[in-house]
Design an enzyme around this catalytic site. Sequence first.
Site: not given
Length: 357
Positions: A216, A219
Amino acid sequence: MNRPTRALPFDPTRVGREALPALPALLRGMPKAELHIHIEGSLEPELIFALAGRNGVTLPYASVDALRAAYAFTDLQSFLDIYYAGASVLLEEADFFDMAMAYFRRAAADRVVHAELFFDPQTHTERGVPVETVIRGLARARATAQQELGVSSELILCFLRHLSEDAAFQTLEQALPYREHFIGVGLDSSERGHPPEKFARVFARCRELGLRLVAHAGEEGPPAYVWSALDVLKVERIDHGVRSLEDPALVARLAAERMPLTVCPLSNVKLRVFDTMAQHSLAAMLDAGLCATVNSDDPAYFGGYLNQNFIETFEALPALGAAQAYRLARNSFEASFASAAQKQRWCDALDAHFAGV
């Protein structure tokens, strides 16, 4: 404009915004892969209460409706707080099996032919649940889904980035006896204040072991986190990555390398990365030549599984039509960790679905 690497198997002008009623059916029916799904995030309130009753777990909510009403998140951390509370009902192998099978049934209904599931062992081992229990339950669901639903899948073990790298190493060692059941590792949980380089050594070790690498980044974290995920962790996919558009040099690199970005539109709006779906950057990402895909992230918490993400995103963004639907689905197959032969079979099925458009 982003263009497919080969000719479209249809005339995109025949199903565009002027034929919008046909577009939702096209989106629902096209074969697709899901590459960004946290299996614990598919745990619906009804199943949470069922498992709580089965396992004698007392929940801090009076009813299913009360729990669902608590899904009013303001940012990633406020979501994670309730996410970890929901996971407290997962104690036995059967719980993980039931949770995964519930997801696979919804995925099959959404015409998902392949899914690469994230799972968070540390969420469970910190509660005393052995990693073997987690992996065996999920692995059994994978086999059942393939046999009964025709949905293929892989497992990706994720490290919780708010914990230490030493804890990640410990989790990796605990999981290695079950290495045949997971294909790669990822990095999730709170992004702010936990840059990818915090996990440089454990990702290097995973690379030595031949595991596929994802993380990830971009974001809530800045574009710099995407650079670090690429250059320090050496990942093969970026999960989310929507803030990459803030850095033109990064966009150019991602496009040139065809680096997949597993975008989660409903999640982005629910967690206030974008205030509204109309502000989402997915169309701009495709225009920039990025290898974006659509995914559901934590669908039980964010308001929809994969087809709902497609439908709401396409309704909100006028620039998206049949050509972009085809590209997003094809990207999902190309970005998967499946074999070349399997990818080709799925792409052929996708072409067949669009051939009559």
